[in-house]
Write a protein that holds these residues in place. Structure first.
Motif, PDB file in Angstrom:
ATOM      1  N   GLU A   1      -2.520  -5.187  -6.839  1.00 58.23           N
ATOM      2  CA  GLU A   1      -3.571  -6.200  -6.865  1.00 58.23           C
ATOM      3  C   GLU A   1      -2.959  -7.595  -6.674  1.00 58.23           C
ATOM      4  O   GLU A   1      -3.574  -8.460  -6.052  1.00 58.23           O
ATOM      5  N   ASN A   2      -1.751  -7.774  -7.202  1.00 59.83           N
ATOM      6  CA  ASN A   2      -1.095  -9.078  -7.076  1.00 59.83           C
ATOM      7  C   ASN A   2      -0.499  -9.304  -5.695  1.00 59.83           C
ATOM      8  O   ASN A   2      -0.113 -10.419  -5.361  1.00 59.83           O
ATOM      9  N   ASP A   3      -0.400  -8.233  -4.927  1.00 59.88           N
ATOM     10  CA  ASP A   3       0.130  -8.349  -3.568  1.00 59.88           C
ATOM     11  C   ASP A   3      -1.014  -8.720  -2.623  1.00 59.88           C
ATOM     12  O   ASP A   3      -1.843  -7.893  -2.279  1.00 59.88           O
ATOM     13  N   LEU A   4      -1.059  -9.978  -2.227  1.00 56.96           N
ATOM     14  CA  LEU A   4      -2.210 -10.454  -1.463  1.00 56.96           C
ATOM     15  C   LEU A   4      -2.292  -9.833  -0.074  1.00 56.96           C
ATOM     16  O   LEU A   4      -3.340  -9.832   0.554  1.00 56.96           O
ATOM     17  N   LEU A   5      -1.187  -9.287   0.421  1.00 59.78           N
ATOM     18  CA  LEU A   5      -1.184  -8.707   1.757  1.00 59.78           C
ATOM     19  C   LEU A   5      -1.662  -7.259   1.757  1.00 59.78           C
ATOM     20  O   LEU A   5      -1.882  -6.666   2.810  1.00 59.78           O
ATOM     21  N   SER A   6      -1.811  -6.686   0.567  1.00 55.57           N
ATOM     22  CA  SER A   6      -2.152  -5.266   0.485  1.00 55.57           C
ATOM     23  C   SER A   6      -3.614  -5.009   0.838  1.00 55.57           C
ATOM     24  O   SER A   6      -4.486  -5.848   0.610  1.00 55.57           O
ATOM     25  N   ASP A   7      -3.855  -3.820   1.403  1.00 53.16           N
ATOM     26  CA  ASP A   7      -5.240  -3.396   1.665  1.00 53.16           C
ATOM     27  C   ASP A   7      -5.867  -2.736   0.437  1.00 53.16           C
ATOM     28  O   ASP A   7      -7.004  -2.280   0.494  1.00 53.16           O
ATOM     29  N   ASN A   8      -5.092  -2.633  -0.612  1.00 49.93           N
ATOM     30  CA  ASN A   8      -5.553  -1.996  -1.857  1.00 49.93           C
ATOM     31  C   ASN A   8      -6.068  -0.585  -1.616  1.00 49.93           C
ATOM     32  O   ASN A   8      -7.136  -0.213  -2.078  1.00 49.93           O
ATOM     33  N   ASP A   9      -5.267   0.182  -0.879  1.00 47.68           N
ATOM     34  CA  ASP A   9      -5.677   1.535  -0.501  1.00 47.68           C
ATOM     35  C   ASP A   9      -4.592   2.520  -0.943  1.00 47.68           C
ATOM     36  O   ASP A   9      -3.396   2.234  -0.844  1.00 47.68           O
ATOM     37  N   PHE A  10      -5.024   3.698  -1.449  1.00 43.79           N
ATOM     38  CA  PHE A  10      -4.035   4.681  -1.913  1.00 43.79           C
ATOM     39  C   PHE A  10      -3.124   5.131  -0.782  1.00 43.79           C
ATOM     40  O   PHE A  10      -1.909   5.127  -0.909  1.00 43.79           O
ATOM     41  N   GLY A  11      -3.713   5.520   0.323  1.00 41.22           N
ATOM     42  CA  GLY A  11      -2.938   6.077   1.424  1.00 41.22           C
ATOM     43  C   GLY A  11      -2.056   5.043   2.101  1.00 41.22           C
ATOM     44  O   GLY A  11      -0.923   5.327   2.491  1.00 41.22           O
TER      45      GLY A  11
END
Lengths: 404, 368
Positions: free
Chosen positions: A209-219
């Motif tokens: 969640e703190n990683d702003l570049l993440s898509d916040n997706d499991f896969g």
């Protein structure tokens, strides 16, 4: 009381490739196999695997899904301690947001999970048809002393680019994971079923969640990151029937699989797929009825010819109507002399006298969602008498006589 | 309907179903593919917004209780009200007495405890889709003490009692089979009572050891209380014996009758078994039949009722028959005018032929 394992079902997806079938309902609420909805499969699997606490994360058009799940009683999930909970996104005193991705949906419900203080969390998606004993997967997870376990299944190589693709070593330890790879390195696909140690997952979700570049997706994010950190991620092999009913064609095909005995075993007395019963009288087959290779359920009246079709409850098929390779959903009426082939007719449609669906070549209502020769008529649509709807068309509004 | 409770009398003294009631009370007999007889009266209570229902029963009630559970399928699993099973008051069965009197005596505690002022008292062996709320309203409007539901029939039969009413539908006499009086208003077994009136009558029956329901509860009170008739003109058939069970089942093959029973906005509810849809295979030939879920049909079926979980194999022929749940009709077997109770197994090539006016009845768990 501390729970060993609780399940979280991701049921917020729209399933846009199902076209008009998901115009008003979320994909997990789409009907299947004459009596079921897709969500019945993961809910039944949970209940029969001994999981008594299930969160269902909803977002897109949740009304029908929420109503359907209700107290959870049809799956014996109306419990004093635990039970089934529908979990929509919510506001807090600071802000609130939609579920951004699969991982974010779980992140937003950490408080819910913590309330049950589980050792393990099972993450499921609400849009697959399969029967599976999750307790065996948990055993495997414990035996391997894994941090995370991913259920996996072989798929056709040419289909592999649609899935998360895994590579495992001889000990079933996952060595690589790629979501929807352009050039798949194997044909072992992730089924979107994960078991995590909750303490570890929680830490990962917060970091993600703190990683702003993440898509916040499991896969795309959580699993690759865990592999990067050399966490113990294992695969769990599954060899039963498993189908992602993401498209009109695959939904049609998986219904036909039932008729061809190439599907989940609905007759397994130890694993009865449970559902909320609409409770209608037995079906009645009248004197002109010819019915072969088909599924028919309660409340139907059939006086026509039906072959190789799945007929949902309270459907009427009048004398002289011919239905072949079709799925006719709840409450639809096929009038006298109408002919239907390779079609999905949604709830409460009326196909007028001597109208045809899926027989002629015509592209008036053609749609990118309808492939493989399948024609789709949306819920409540009325097709007037003697109208002809072409193959691979999708009709979302009434068709008046004289138009085609 | 907040001021009304229900009382269902689940006893056998009016029915002779032989083999079918060997192990179960009559209202637990399977009917119409997925129901049991008791579902009709129980659904009628619920559809009439009666949410407190007592069900008094006297013996062989195991399968009835399994079916009813906590009343959830009828929305009767309630904190306030709901379904209350009233088991027999004492283990001694007085065989000289109409079982309905004994049931009413057992139910006295329930009647006293409920605060409502009206009671719908109902037999449990009718097949119909009726609303009691209209009857209760009429009962109140007329200032009646008792309302007796009747049905106009063409002729008198042996077993029934009939109601002689004046032009205001006030009951003046009860007529029996041997009476000369011409009267065809058949008492169907549904009654509305002012609760206190019912309690008083039942107390009297207990004190004076009265034996007969119609005579001692209704007939002997014609002068003392205001008793009215109420005519039900929809489809209704009472199941007394194999013949009437068979006829009521064959009625279901009639579109109009099925419409009245099942296509009303008031549903007949039952316990769901989560069965798979019925599967028709390549050789299935089915006509004029009512088929429940969970069957596998690969044979010929005509004019029959096929209940949940039945299998009809290739080459088997079933005509004019009632097949109860989970039976297997093996390949090339032939059944005509047969009633198969649950879990029967007809072996390959066997033939059983009854007559529509004399169907063959095969008891539970039999293999032929």
């Amino acid at each position: 009381m501390r729970k060993e394992l609780i399940a979280m079902i991701l049921a917020g997806g729209q399933g846009s490739r199902l076209g008009v079938l998901t115009r008003d309902v979320a994909k997990p609420a789409v009907q299947f196999g004459g009596k079921y909805r897709i969500i019945d499969f993961p809910l039944t699997n949970c209940a029969l695997s001994g999981i008594d606490t299930v969160g269902v994360l909803t977002q897109y058009k949740p009304l029908e899904l929420n109503t359907y799940i209700g107290s959870g009683q049809p799956w014996d999930l109306d419990r004093g301690d635990g039970g089934v909970f529908t979990l929509p996104p919510y506001m807090t005193e600071h802000n609130g947001q939609w579920y951004k991705g699969t991982a974010n949906a779980i992140y937003q419900n950490m408080e819910f999970i913590d309330k049950f203080n589980p050792t393990y969390v099972l993450i499921l998606s609400g849009d697959h048809i399969y029967t599976m004993d999750y307790s065996k997967m948990l055993e495997h997870h414990k035996q391997k002393q894994a941090d995370a376990t991913i259920a996996m299944i072989p798929v056709a190589m040419e289909e592999a680019h649609r899935f998360g693709i895994l590579e495992t070593d001889s000990n079933d330890r996952v060595v690589s994971f790629e979501e929807k790879p352009v050039e798949p390195r194997s044909n072992t696909a992730s089924m979107g079923i994960y078991i995590f140690n909750w303490d570890l997952l929680k830490a990962e979700l917060i970091a993600d969640e703190n990683d702003l570049l993440s898509d916040n997706d499991f896969g795309k994010n959580i699993i690759p990151k865990m592999l990067q950190q050399r966490k113990a991620v294992f695969g769990y092999r599954f060899d039963g029937y498993w189908k992602d009913v993401g498209t009109v064609e695959s939904l049609w095909q998986s219904n036909m699989d039932l008729l061809d005995n190439d599907s989940v075993d609905l007759y397994n007395e130890d694993w009865p797929v449970m559902y909320k019963s609409p409770s209608a009288a037995p079906h009645f087959l009248d004197k002109h009825c010819k019915l072969t290779n088909s599924f028919v359920t309660e409340g139907c009246y059939i006086d026509g010819t039906v072959n190789h079709s799945v007929i949902f409850d309270s459907v009427t098929i009048e004398e002289g109507a011919e239905v072949t390779d079709c799925i006719i959903m709840r409450g639809a009426r096929i009038c006298k002399g109408a002919k239907l082939s390779h079609a999905i007719i949604a709830n409460d449609c009326v196909i007028g006298e001597y109208a045809t669906v899926g027989l002629v070549d015509d592209s008036t209502y053609s749609s990118k969602y309808c492939t493989g020769g399948i024609t789709l008529i949306g819920a409540g649509v009325k097709i007037d008498a003697r109208c002809h709807i072409g193959k691979e068309n999708m009709v979302i509004e009434d068709v008046k006589g004289g138009q085609r | 309907m907040l001021d009304t409770i229900g009382l269902i009398m689940a006893c056998d003294n009016q029915t002779e179903l032989g083999e079918l009631t060997k192990v179960r009370t009559a209202c637990a007999v399977p009917f119409a593919g997925r129901y049991r007889l008791v579902d009709f009266v129980l659904s009628a209570m619920v559809n009439s917004e009666i949410d407190t229902v007592g069900l008094a029963t006297d013996h062989k009630f195991q399968s009835l209780l399994n079916h009813l559970g906590n009343g959830k399928p009828w929305d009767l699993a309630r904190k306030r009200g709901g379904l209350l099973i009233i088991p027999p008051y004492s283990p001694e069965v007085d065989l000289s007495r109409d079982a309905r009197i004994s049931l009413l005596i057992s139910a006295l505690g329930y009647l006293r405890r409920c605060k409502q002022n009206y009671v719908v008292v109902a037999d449990s062996n009718n097949v119909c889709n009726i609303r009691f709320d209209d009857i209760v309203q009429q009962h109140i409007a007329r200032g009646a003490d008792i309302t007796v539901v009747y049905q106009s029939e063409k002729e008198k039969t042996e077993r029934d009692s009939y109601l002689d009413c004046d032009e205001n539908e006030k009951v003046v006499d009860v007529v029996y089979k041997n009476d000369r009086k011409k009267c065809t208003n058949r008492i169907v077994g549904y009654y509305v009572f002012n609760k206190q009136v019912l309690i008083d009558i039942v107390e009297q029956c207990r004190l004076h050891d009265k034996k007969s329901f119609i005579k001692d509860v209704i007939e002997s009170n014609i002068k003392r209380y205001k008793i009215y008739g109420w005519c039900f003109d929809g489809y209704l058939r009472t199941v007394y014996d194999i013949d009437s069970l068979y006829q009521a089942s064959m009625d279901l093959l009639d579109n109009n009758c099925r419409k009245q029973l099942f296509l009303s906005e008031y549903r007949i509810l039952t316990k769901s078994k989560d069965r798979v849809p019925t599967r028709y295979l390549a050789n299935a030939e089915v006509k004029c039949s009512l088929v429940a879920d969970g069957c596998v049909i690969d044979g010929v079926v005509e004019n029959s009722i096929i209940s949940r979980g039945v299998s009809v194999e290739k080459g088997a022929v079933v005509k004019n028959s009632i097949i109860m749940p989970d039976c297997t009709i093996s390949a090339n077997a032939t059944l005509s005018a047969v009633i198969l109770d649950k879990n029967c197994n007809i072996r390959q090539g066997k033939t059983l032929v009854g007559q529509p006016d004399f169907p063959i009845v095969v008891g539970k768990h039999r293999t032929i």
